[in-house]
Scaffold this motif. Structure first.
Motif, mmCIF file in Angstrom:
data_model
loop_
_atom_site.group_PDB
_atom_site.id
_atom_site.type_symbol
_atom_site.label_atom_id
_atom_site.label_comp_id
_atom_site.label_asym_id
_atom_site.label_seq_id
_atom_site.Cartn_x
_atom_site.Cartn_y
_atom_site.Cartn_z
ATOM 1 N N GLY A 38 -4.968 6.313 -1.888
ATOM 2 C CA GLY A 38 -6.340 6.925 -1.590
ATOM 3 C C GLY A 38 -7.475 6.549 -2.550
ATOM 4 O O GLY A 38 -8.367 6.940 -2.382
ATOM 5 N N CYS A 39 -6.956 5.768 -3.676
ATOM 6 C CA CYS A 39 -7.895 5.506 -4.678
ATOM 7 C C CYS A 39 -8.997 4.748 -4.257
ATOM 8 O O CYS A 39 -9.993 4.418 -4.426
ATOM 9 N N VAL A 72 -2.984 -4.483 -4.009
ATOM 10 C CA VAL A 72 -3.291 -4.679 -2.417
ATOM 11 C C VAL A 72 -4.374 -5.706 -2.125
ATOM 12 O O VAL A 72 -4.554 -6.256 -1.252
ATOM 13 N N CYS A 75 -7.493 -0.231 -6.550
ATOM 14 C CA CYS A 75 -6.067 -0.387 -6.066
ATOM 15 C C CYS A 75 -5.136 -0.498 -7.027
ATOM 16 O O CYS A 75 -5.168 -1.494 -7.925
ATOM 17 N N CYS A 128 0.746 -1.296 0.021
ATOM 18 C CA CYS A 128 0.190 0.033 -0.046
ATOM 19 C C CYS A 128 1.056 1.342 -0.055
ATOM 20 O O CYS A 128 1.660 1.458 0.689
ATOM 21 N N GLN A 168 -8.410 1.585 3.486
ATOM 22 C CA GLN A 168 -7.138 1.547 3.563
ATOM 23 C C GLN A 168 -6.629 1.138 4.934
ATOM 24 O O GLN A 168 -5.732 0.319 5.074
#
Ligand code: SF4
Ligand code: SF4
Ligand code: FES
Length: 283
Positions: free
Chosen positions: A165-166, A231, A227, A161, A184
């Motif tokens: 913030g997507c 992730v 992502c 990660c 997240q």
């Protein structure tokens, strides 16, 4: 013969970027402004914005640093999808008109620059670091913690990660409830929960098990689809739910963290390795 790629038809043609502009000190509300330029091979959305700033409008604000998908600074909504602008080839979007907006589900600072403070605060909230019972040893380490390749494999994917913030921009729950802890932070909570060196699972449960916490995720998986680093936070969240449920039902024992490596037999001595710097914190 040179191989043709999808999107080659746009190379050398005029492209229109419609970019959301907003200066809170000047504008009543955001608006879209159109810019045209000729697309060169290899240009990313970030290159397009930089080109506009350098040649047409130096008031345009965007955030970037590494330009190689590592720092997580350049998340934007491009033609309706949250992406890293530096990793998105304009030609592959397959359109001569590209709409660039800031990531949704965050307050807006200016133009395409969202305020990611909440993202970092929520990440910090889940204690994103190894926690050990023995603080003294952790603070003044005497050796490495032992970890097998199989144990590393368990959390490796989730450790990629970059805090862009997507995932939160794509999440339907985050779009309706800004107090939701979000993909997240939950993904990173799982990353530490399954790290064999960590002993902080019990401490982290109340940090995610609350009304705006983990149970508000209803798993449509939009976060994982968005992502850019693979992730898969949606998967991590479901596995974390399982771990927490087992713990609450008393079906999961506290894990003892990985042991310290013992003294090495015949340690390999490498010449000219500089000494570690002096500690600057906790003196
Ligand atoms: S899986 Fe959960 S965190 Fe991910 S987008 Fe869906 S509701 Fe949001
Ligand atoms: S989980 Fe993926 S999308 Fe979310 S912040 Fe991390 S890298 Fe970005
Ligand atoms: S500029 Fe660093 S990820 Fe795009």
């Amino acid at each position: 013969m040179e191989k043709k790629h999808k999107g080659d038809q746009f190379i050398g043609r005029e492209i229109t970027f419609k970019v959301l502009r907003y200066d809170p000190g000047r504008d009543k509300k955001p608006y879209l402004k159109a810019y045209q330029f000729v697309l060169e091979r290899g240009m990313t959305v970030l290159d397009g914005l930089m080109h506009i700033k350098e040649t047409q409008d130096n008031t345009l604000a965007y955030r970037k640093s590494c330009r190689m998908g590592v720092c997580g600074s350049c998340g934007m909504l491009v033609n309706g999808k949250p992406v890293l602008a530096c990793q998105t080839q304009i030609s592959e979007l397959g359109r001569a008109v590209v709409e660039v907006r800031p990531l949704p589900n965050y307050p807006l600072i200016r133009d395409v620059v969202p305020d990611l403070t909440q993202l970092f605060d929520k990440h910090q909230h889940i204690k994103p670091h190894i926690i050990r019972e023995n603080w003294e040893e952790q603070d003044s380490p005497t050796a490495e913690y032992l970890q097998t390749p199989a144990e590393l494999e368990q959390y490796l994917q989730f450790s990629y990660c970059i805090k862009c913030g997507c995932c939160i921009a794509a999440c339907p729950t985050s779009s309706t409830d800004e107090s939701y802890i979000g993909a997240q932070a939950l993904g990173q909570c799982y990353r530490y929960a399954i790290d064999s060196r960590d002993e902080g699972f019990q401490q982290r449960i109340p940090l995610v098990d609350f009304p705006q916490g983990i149970w508000r995720c209803h798993f449509p998986g939009a976060c994982s689809e968005a992502c850019p680093k693979g992730v898969d936070p949606a998967f991590a969240i479901q596995l974390l739910k399982k771990e927490i449920t087992l713990k609450i039902l008393g079906m999961k024992k506290d894990r003892q963290g990985a042991k310290l490596a013992g003294p090495q037999e015949n340690p390999r001595v490498v010449a000219d390795v500089p000494a570690a710097p002096q500690k600057t914190a906790g003196k």
